[in-house]
Motif scaffolding. Structure first.
Motif, PDB file in Angstrom:
ATOM      1  N   GLY A  27       0.808  -1.211   0.000  1.00 40.32           N
ATOM      2  CA  GLY A  27       0.000   0.000   0.000  1.00 40.32           C
ATOM      3  C   GLY A  27       0.840   1.259   0.000  1.00 40.32           C
ATOM      4  N   SER A  28       0.395   2.233  -0.756  1.00 42.92           N
ATOM      5  CA  SER A  28       1.164   3.474  -0.925  1.00 42.92           C
ATOM      6  C   SER A  28       1.198   4.316   0.341  1.00 42.92           C
ATOM      7  CB  SER A  28       0.592   4.286  -2.085  1.00 42.92           C
ATOM      8  OG  SER A  28      -0.756   4.634  -1.815  1.00 42.92           O
ATOM      9  N   ALA A  29       0.344   3.996   1.314  1.00 40.10           N
ATOM     10  CA  ALA A  29       0.348   4.753   2.569  1.00 40.10           C
ATOM     11  C   ALA A  29       1.475   4.312   3.499  1.00 40.10           C
ATOM     12  CB  ALA A  29      -0.991   4.592   3.275  1.00 40.10           C
ATOM     13  N   LEU A  30       2.189   3.247   3.145  1.00 44.26           N
ATOM     14  CA  LEU A  30       3.296   2.772   3.964  1.00 44.26           C
ATOM     15  C   LEU A  30       4.389   3.836   3.998  1.00 44.26           C
ATOM     16  CD1 LEU A  30       4.395   0.299   5.547  1.00 44.26           C
ATOM     17  CD2 LEU A  30       5.489  -0.402   3.419  1.00 44.26           C
ATOM     18  N   PRO A  31       4.739   4.339   5.187  1.00 44.77           N
ATOM     19  CA  PRO A  31       5.757   5.389   5.272  1.00 44.77           C
ATOM     20  C   PRO A  31       7.115   4.895   4.780  1.00 44.77           C
ATOM     21  CG  PRO A  31       4.633   5.092   7.381  1.00 44.77           C
ATOM     22  CD  PRO A  31       4.212   3.971   6.485  1.00 44.77           C
ATOM     23  N   ALA A  32       7.911   5.831   4.241  1.00 49.70           N
ATOM     24  CA  ALA A  32       9.210   5.458   3.693  1.00 49.70           C
ATOM     25  C   ALA A  32      10.274   6.472   4.089  1.00 49.70           C
ATOM     26  CB  ALA A  32       9.131   5.361   2.183  1.00 49.70           C
ATOM     27  N   LEU A  33      11.463   5.951   4.330  1.00 48.03           N
ATOM     28  CA  LEU A  33      12.629   6.753   4.685  1.00 48.03           C
ATOM     29  C   LEU A  33      13.782   6.337   3.785  1.00 48.03           C
ATOM     30  CD1 LEU A  33      14.285   8.638   6.535  1.00 48.03           C
ATOM     31  CD2 LEU A  33      14.541   6.702   8.085  1.00 48.03           C
ATOM     32  N   LEU A  34      14.369   7.308   3.131  1.00 51.09           N
ATOM     33  CA  LEU A  34      15.504   7.077   2.244  1.00 51.09           C
ATOM     34  C   LEU A  34      16.736   7.716   2.868  1.00 51.09           C
ATOM     35  CD1 LEU A  34      16.020   5.959  -0.683  1.00 51.09           C
ATOM     36  CD2 LEU A  34      15.986   8.337  -1.387  1.00 51.09           C
ATOM     37  N   LEU A  64      17.930   8.935  13.381  1.00 55.92           N
ATOM     38  CA  LEU A  64      17.200   7.817  12.782  1.00 55.92           C
ATOM     39  C   LEU A  64      16.025   7.419  13.665  1.00 55.92           C
ATOM     40  CD1 LEU A  64      16.876   5.654  10.621  1.00 55.92           C
ATOM     41  CD2 LEU A  64      18.537   4.267  11.880  1.00 55.92           C
ATOM     42  N   GLN A  65      16.263   7.308  14.952  1.00 55.60           N
ATOM     43  CA  GLN A  65      15.203   6.924  15.875  1.00 55.60           C
ATOM     44  C   GLN A  65      14.069   7.951  15.873  1.00 55.60           C
ATOM     45  OE1 GLN A  65      16.535   6.016  19.818  1.00 55.60           O
ATOM     46  NE2 GLN A  65      14.502   5.567  20.565  1.00 55.60           N
ATOM     47  N   ALA A  66      14.405   9.224  15.870  1.00 53.33           N
ATOM     48  CA  ALA A  66      13.386  10.279  15.864  1.00 53.33           C
ATOM     49  C   ALA A  66      12.552  10.214  14.583  1.00 53.33           C
ATOM     50  CB  ALA A  66      14.043  11.648  16.011  1.00 53.33           C
ATOM     51  N   CYS A  67      13.196  10.011  13.449  1.00 48.99           N
ATOM     52  CA  CYS A  67      12.469   9.920  12.174  1.00 48.99           C
ATOM     53  C   CYS A  67      11.544   8.707  12.158  1.00 48.99           C
ATOM     54  CB  CYS A  67      13.445   9.837  11.011  1.00 48.99           C
ATOM     55  SG  CYS A  67      14.195  11.414  10.620  1.00 48.99           S
ATOM     56  N   LEU A  68      12.038   7.576  12.635  1.00 45.77           N
ATOM     57  CA  LEU A  68      11.210   6.374  12.662  1.00 45.77           C
ATOM     58  C   LEU A  68      10.014   6.546  13.593  1.00 45.77           C
ATOM     59  CD1 LEU A  68      13.961   3.622  12.639  1.00 45.77           C
ATOM     60  CD2 LEU A  68      12.427   4.262  10.765  1.00 45.77           C
ATOM     61  N   GLU A  69      10.223   7.186  14.724  1.00 50.48           N
ATOM     62  CA  GLU A  69       9.114   7.448  15.648  1.00 50.48           C
ATOM     63  C   GLU A  69       8.076   8.358  14.993  1.00 50.48           C
ATOM     64  OE1 GLU A  69      10.961   8.912  19.212  1.00 50.48           O
ATOM     65  OE2 GLU A  69      11.686   6.928  19.772  1.00 50.48           O
ATOM     66  N   ASP A  70       8.548   9.417  14.322  1.00 49.77           N
ATOM     67  CA  ASP A  70       7.632  10.323  13.626  1.00 49.77           C
ATOM     68  C   ASP A  70       6.835   9.613  12.543  1.00 49.77           C
ATOM     69  OD1 ASP A  70       8.398  12.462  15.212  1.00 49.77           O
ATOM     70  OD2 ASP A  70       9.737  13.328  13.693  1.00 49.77           O
ATOM     71  N   LEU A  71       7.535   8.810  11.741  1.00 45.29           N
ATOM     72  CA  LEU A  71       6.864   8.108  10.646  1.00 45.29           C
ATOM     73  C   LEU A  71       5.841   7.100  11.159  1.00 45.29           C
ATOM     74  CD1 LEU A  71       9.815   7.564   8.171  1.00 45.29           C
ATOM     75  CD2 LEU A  71       7.805   8.990   7.798  1.00 45.29           C
ATOM     76  N   THR A  72       6.180   6.354  12.196  1.00 44.33           N
ATOM     77  CA  THR A  72       5.227   5.369  12.710  1.00 44.33           C
ATOM     78  C   THR A  72       4.058   6.060  13.402  1.00 44.33           C
ATOM     79  OG1 THR A  72       6.580   5.047  14.707  1.00 44.33           O
ATOM     80  CG2 THR A  72       6.871   3.474  12.907  1.00 44.33           C
ATOM     81  N   ARG A  73       4.302   7.179  14.037  1.00 41.49           N
ATOM     82  CA  ARG A  73       3.224   7.944  14.683  1.00 41.49           C
ATOM     83  C   ARG A  73       2.248   8.477  13.622  1.00 41.49           C
ATOM     84  NH1 ARG A  73       5.971  11.992  16.821  1.00 41.49           N
ATOM     85  NH2 ARG A  73       6.962  10.553  18.257  1.00 41.49           N
ATOM     86  N   GLN A  74       2.790   8.954  12.519  1.00 40.70           N
ATOM     87  CA  GLN A  74       1.952   9.495  11.439  1.00 40.70           C
ATOM     88  C   GLN A  74       1.119   8.402  10.773  1.00 40.70           C
ATOM     89  OE1 GLN A  74       4.479  11.560   8.672  1.00 40.70           O
ATOM     90  NE2 GLN A  74       5.335  12.877  10.249  1.00 40.70           N
ATOM     91  N   ALA A  75       1.652   7.180  10.763  1.00 41.20           N
ATOM     92  CA  ALA A  75       0.982   6.076  10.078  1.00 41.20           C
ATOM     93  C   ALA A  75      -0.190   5.518  10.881  1.00 41.20           C
ATOM     94  CB  ALA A  75       1.978   4.964   9.781  1.00 41.20           C
ATOM     95  N   THR A  76      -0.245   5.837  12.162  1.00 40.78           N
ATOM     96  CA  THR A  76      -1.323   5.265  12.992  1.00 40.78           C
ATOM     97  C   THR A  76      -2.491   6.204  13.107  1.00 40.78           C
ATOM     98  OG1 THR A  76      -0.292   6.107  15.025  1.00 40.78           O
ATOM     99  CG2 THR A  76       0.213   3.841  14.348  1.00 40.78           C
TER     100      THR A  76
END
Length: 76
Positions: A27-34, A64-76
């Motif tokens: 699904g295109s809503a899956l957050p991504a980090l490059l 990295l941890q801060a970005c992952l936390e932000d991305l997972t928070r946005q996805a929920t």
């Protein structure tokens, strides 16, 4: 919950290729980090237009941890 990839991969593949394939599958809503050392404006613009967060090397564990936390928070 998040796709994380380096930009330059083996055999000419890019992190964008990987992110596109994974989002097509899950699904295109899956957050991504490059993660990249590339600072080309066209690359950054392309990723931003597609909603892909970009971190520049070197990446600290805290960043990295801060970005992952932000991305997972946005996805929920």
């Amino acid at each position: 919950n998040v796709v994380v990839s380096d930009y330059r991969l083996a055999e000419g593949e890019t992190g964008f290729d990987v992110i596109t394939a994974v989002q097509a599958r899950f699904g295109s809503a899956l957050p991504a980090l490059l993660i990249t050392g590339d600072t080309a404006p066209e690359l950054l613009r392309c990723m931003t237009e597609r909603g892909i967060l970009v971190l520049h090397k070197p990446v600290t564990l805290d960043d990295l941890q801060a970005c992952l936390e932000d991305l997972t928070r946005q996805a929920t």
